[in-house]
Design a protein around this motif. Structure first.
Motif, PDB file in Angstrom:
ATOM      1  N   VAL A 279       2.001   3.474   1.208  1.00 48.65           N
ATOM      2  CA  VAL A 279       0.933   3.030   0.316  1.00 48.65           C
ATOM      3  C   VAL A 279      -0.033   2.200   1.150  1.00 48.65           C
ATOM      4  O   VAL A 279       0.348   1.170   1.710  1.00 48.65           O
ATOM      5  CB  VAL A 279       1.490   2.197  -0.854  1.00 48.65           C
ATOM      6  N   PRO A 280      -1.291   2.658   1.289  1.00 48.12           N
ATOM      7  CA  PRO A 280      -2.238   1.954   2.169  1.00 48.12           C
ATOM      8  C   PRO A 280      -2.547   0.542   1.663  1.00 48.12           C
ATOM      9  O   PRO A 280      -2.561   0.313   0.462  1.00 48.12           O
ATOM     10  CB  PRO A 280      -3.499   2.826   2.087  1.00 48.12           C
ATOM     11  N   ASP A 281      -2.775  -0.411   2.573  1.00 45.95           N
ATOM     12  CA  ASP A 281      -2.705  -0.239   4.016  1.00 45.95           C
ATOM     13  C   ASP A 281      -1.360  -0.709   4.583  1.00 45.95           C
ATOM     14  O   ASP A 281      -0.860  -0.179   5.562  1.00 45.95           O
ATOM     15  CB  ASP A 281      -3.808  -1.060   4.702  1.00 45.95           C
ATOM     16  N   SER A 282      -0.797  -1.748   3.964  1.00 44.20           N
ATOM     17  CA  SER A 282       0.359  -2.401   4.584  1.00 44.20           C
ATOM     18  C   SER A 282       1.622  -1.555   4.580  1.00 44.20           C
ATOM     19  O   SER A 282       2.547  -1.821   5.330  1.00 44.20           O
ATOM     20  CB  SER A 282       0.618  -3.754   3.912  1.00 44.20           C
ATOM     21  N   GLY A 283       1.682  -0.518   3.739  1.00 44.48           N
ATOM     22  CA  GLY A 283       2.850   0.348   3.748  1.00 44.48           C
ATOM     23  C   GLY A 283       2.830   1.398   4.849  1.00 44.48           C
ATOM     24  O   GLY A 283       3.847   2.045   5.117  1.00 44.48           O
ATOM     25  N   LEU A 284       1.674   1.574   5.509  1.00 41.02           N
ATOM     26  CA  LEU A 284       1.549   2.671   6.480  1.00 41.02           C
ATOM     27  C   LEU A 284       2.457   2.508   7.684  1.00 41.02           C
ATOM     28  O   LEU A 284       3.119   3.451   8.123  1.00 41.02           O
ATOM     29  CB  LEU A 284       0.090   2.791   6.933  1.00 41.02           C
ATOM     30  N   ARG A 300      -0.575  11.663   4.957  1.00 40.73           N
ATOM     31  CA  ARG A 300      -1.344  10.725   4.143  1.00 40.73           C
ATOM     32  C   ARG A 300      -1.742  11.354   2.802  1.00 40.73           C
ATOM     33  O   ARG A 300      -2.868  11.843   2.659  1.00 40.73           O
ATOM     34  CB  ARG A 300      -2.585  10.258   4.893  1.00 40.73           C
ATOM     35  N   PRO A 301      -0.862  11.319   1.818  1.00 38.97           N
ATOM     36  CA  PRO A 301      -1.229  11.825   0.488  1.00 38.97           C
ATOM     37  C   PRO A 301      -2.095  10.849  -0.291  1.00 38.97           C
ATOM     38  O   PRO A 301      -2.697  11.228  -1.301  1.00 38.97           O
ATOM     39  CB  PRO A 301       0.120  11.995  -0.199  1.00 38.97           C
ATOM     40  N   LEU A 302      -2.142   9.590   0.165  1.00 38.05           N
ATOM     41  CA  LEU A 302      -2.974   8.566  -0.456  1.00 38.05           C
ATOM     42  C   LEU A 302      -3.890   7.971   0.595  1.00 38.05           C
ATOM     43  O   LEU A 302      -3.446   7.619   1.687  1.00 38.05           O
ATOM     44  CB  LEU A 302      -2.109   7.441  -1.050  1.00 38.05           C
ATOM     45  N   VAL A 303      -5.159   7.865   0.276  1.00 34.49           N
ATOM     46  CA  VAL A 303      -6.093   7.203   1.179  1.00 34.49           C
ATOM     47  C   VAL A 303      -6.803   6.103   0.407  1.00 34.49           C
ATOM     48  O   VAL A 303      -7.015   6.197  -0.800  1.00 34.49           O
ATOM     49  CB  VAL A 303      -7.128   8.180   1.788  1.00 34.49           C
ATOM     50  N   LYS A 304      -7.164   5.053   1.125  1.00 36.86           N
ATOM     51  CA  LYS A 304      -7.789   3.899   0.508  1.00 36.86           C
ATOM     52  C   LYS A 304      -9.294   3.965   0.724  1.00 36.86           C
ATOM     53  O   LYS A 304      -9.756   4.134   1.857  1.00 36.86           O
ATOM     54  CB  LYS A 304      -7.211   2.628   1.113  1.00 36.86           C
TER      55      LYS A 304
END
Length: 478
Positions: A279-284, A300-304
Motif C-alpha cells: 500500500v503506497p507509499d510506506s508499504g512498498l 503495483r496494483p495500487l498507485v498513489k
C-alpha cells in the motif's frame, strides 16, 4: 508529530533557500500548518500558512525568497500553528516543537492560575508550542528553561529555538522523536528527518542524544547538556512515519522495511499468490522485502496520486482522513484482475480506510484473493507520546475485543500473545471485518529484529503497553 528544520549560516550569507527546501523535506511529518521564523538584518520575522491542498515551498517561497536571512527555523505541524514568537526575561526568541504533551491542560491551568496568559489556541485547546515557550521563559536562561520544561511535561517534546545567539536544539528527553545535526561548507543545520540533508549538500554529523541541548551559532556547535544514554525511540519512525531515505540512529528506514518484509515472508511459508504489493507509499519497501524473500513477483496494483494528496493518517478529522484515502490511491485493474495478491501494509489502526478505500477497490477490479500482511503487530494502545491515535475506541483491535467479550475489558494480556486462542479470535474478527482472504501480522520480536536495536531502546507502547508515562525509564543516567 511534526517535522523541524533549522539552519545557521557560517558566513553571514543568506540561508533562505536551505531553510525553505530543508523544511519542505519535512512535509510528510505534518499536514495542517507550515511555519518559518527567521533572523536577518531587520531582526525577527515569522510566517505561518495553512497547508491544506498546497505544498510548503509554494506557500512560502515567493513571499520571503528575497529576505536576507542569517539563521532560521521551520516546521510542518500536524496540529497547531507554529512558530511562536516570545519576548521575555530570557530575551527574544522564536520556537518550534514536535511531540505531544499529555499533561498540557494541567500545566496550562497551573500557569493561568499564576496569572500567565495564553494567546494562541488550536481547536479551543492551548497551543502546545506556546505552552512550551511560556515554560522556557520562566527559566533563568533559555538552557535552564528547556531543562525546566523537560522536568514538567509528561509525553515528548523536541524543539528548536531561534535567538540572536544562534539556534538552541533539544531532543525529547527519551529520544522518542528524532533530531539530527548536519553541516556543509557554509552552514550548520538540524532537522527531524535526514531526507532534508541529501539534496541540499549537508552531511549528517550525528543524532542528538535524548535530552541533549545544543547551541548552534555561526562559528560552532556547543553542547550545553550532553543528554542521556537511555532512549525510547518511536519504532513507528522506521515502520511507517519516517521518509524512506531518512535514517535514525544511523539506521535507514527503507532498508529496515525491506528486512521487515523478509521476516514476514519467512513466517508465511506455503502461501501461494500471483503477486506481492504494498500500500503506497510506506508499504512498498515492506512488500519489496517480502518479494525478495518469497520469490513471488512484486507488482503495483495500487498507485498513489501524489501531487495534492498526503498521508491519510495525518489529517485531524476522520472525514478528511477518509477523503484523502479514497482519492489518493488508484487501482490498476489490468494488474489485479484474476490474480491472488499478498498486500503489505505498514499498520492497521482503525481499519476503515483499508477496508473501504483499498480492499474494496482491489475486489472491484476482479482480484481472486487478498492476503494482508501488516508490517507491525496489532496496535493495542493509543499513542501517549505522538499524535497518531488518541483513544482505545479508535483502534480496530479494541473493537474486535469488545465484540468478542461483549464489553470493554481491562485485562487484555491474552490478546497481546500471538500464541493464545483469544489472539486468534481477534485476528479472525478483523479479517472478516476487512473482508479479506487471510490476515497475518508481524510479530513484535521480528519487528525489533528488523530494526536491529535492543528492545529497551525502542518505544513499543502502542503494541504491548510497556513504557506508559515513562515508568520504565530513568532520568539522570548520562
Amino acid at each position: 508529530m511534526s517535522g523541524l528544520f533549522g539552519v545557521v549560516s557560517k558566513k553571514k550569507d543568506s540561508c533562505i533557500d536551505s531553510l525553505i527546501y530543508g523544511t519542505d523535506y519535512q512535509a510528510h511529518m505534518g499536514s495542517e500548518y507550515g511555519g518559518l521564523a527567521v533572523l536577518g538584518n531587520n531582526g525577527f520575522a515569522r510566517f505561518i500558512h495553512r497547508m491544506s491542498n498546497a505544498n510548503f515551498r509554494d506557500k512560502f517561497f515567493e513571499s520571503i525568497k528575497n529576505i536576507e536571512v542569517h539563521s532560521g527555523i521551520g516546521v510542518i505541524s500536524d496540529l497547531e500553528e507554529q512558530p511562536i514568537y516570545m519576548k521575555s526575561k530570557v530575551g527574544e526568541f522564536c520556537i518550534v516543537t514536535s511531540g505531544r504533551i499529555v499533561n498540557m491542560e494541567e500545566l496550562a491551568k497551573e500557569m493561568m492560575d499564576a496569572g500567565i496568559c495564553f494567546s494562541e489556541f488550536s481547536k479551543s485547546h492551548v497551543n502546545m508550542t506556546e505552552l512550551v515557550a511560556r515554560i522556557v521563559s520562566t527559566g533563568q536562561t533559555i538552557q535552564d528553561g528547556i531543562k525546566l520544561m523537560f522536568g514538567k511535561i509528561k509525553g515528548s517534546c523536541s524543539l528548536l529555538i531561534l535567538t540572536r545567539e544562534g539556534i538552541y536544539a533539544a531532543r525529547d528527553y527519551f529520544g522518542r522523536t528524532a533530531l539530527v545535526l548536519g553541516q556543509d561548507s557554509e552552514s550548520f543545520a538540524v532537522c527531524s528527518e535526514t531526507c532534508g540533508f541529501a539534496n541540499l549538500g549537508y552531511r549528517t554529523i550525528r543524532d542528538l542524544n535524548p535530552g541533549e541541548i545544543l547551541l548552534i551559532s555561526d562559528t560552532e556547535v556547543k553542547v550545553l547538556e550532553p543528554g542521556y544514554k537511555e532512549k525510547k525511540i518511536c519504532t513507528f519512525l522506521w515502520i511507517y512515519t519516517g521518509f524512506p531515505s531518512s535514517s535514525y540512529e544511523g539506521l535507514n528506514s527503507e532498508i529496515i522495511r525491506e528486512r521487515s518484509g523478509k521476516l514476514l515472508a519467512k513466517r508465511d511459508k506455503g502461501i501461494k499468490a500471483d503477486l506481492v504489493a504494498g500500500v503506497p507509499d510506506s508499504g512498498l519497501a515492506h512488500a519489496i522485502g517480502y518479494s525478495m524473500e518469497s520469490g513471488i513477483p512484486f507488482r503495483r496494483p495500487l498507485v498513489k496520486y501524489t501531487p495534492t494528496y498526503g498521508r491519510s493518517y495525518a489529517p485531524p478529522s476522520q472525514h478528511l482522513r477518509d477523503l484523502t484515502a479514497r482519492m489518493k490511491l488508484i487501482a490498476i485493474k489490468e494488474v489485479i484482475e484474476g490474480n491472488s495478491l499478498i498486500l503489505l501494509e505498514d499498520s492497521i489502526v482503525r481499519g476503515t480506510q483499508l477496508k473501504n478505500f483499498t480492499v474494496e477497490k482491489i475486489w472491484n477490479c476482479g482480484a481472486k484473493e487478498i492476503h494482508v500482511r501488516p508490517a507491525c503487530p496489532p496496535l493495542m494502545f493509543p499513542c501517549t507520546y505522538c499524535n497518531s491515535t488518541r483513544t482505545n475506541s479508535e483502534l480496530i483491535t479494541r473493537r474486535a475485543i469488545r465484540e468478542i467479550e461483549g464489553s470493554d475489558i481491562e485485562d487484555i494480556s491474552e490478546y497481546l500473545d500471538p500464541t493464545t486462542e483469544k489472539y486468534a479470535k481477534m485476528i479472525e474478527w478483523i479479517r472478516k471485518y476487512l473482508n479479506i482472504t487471510s490476515l497475518k501480522y508481524q510479530t513484535l520480536e521480528d519487528m525489533i529484529e528488523a530494526i536491529g536495536l535492543p528492545e529497551e531502546n525502542l518505544c513499543t507502547y502502542c503494541w504491548n503497553g510497556k513504557g506508559d508515562g515513562c515508568k520504565d525509564c530513568k532520568k539522570g543516567n548520562a
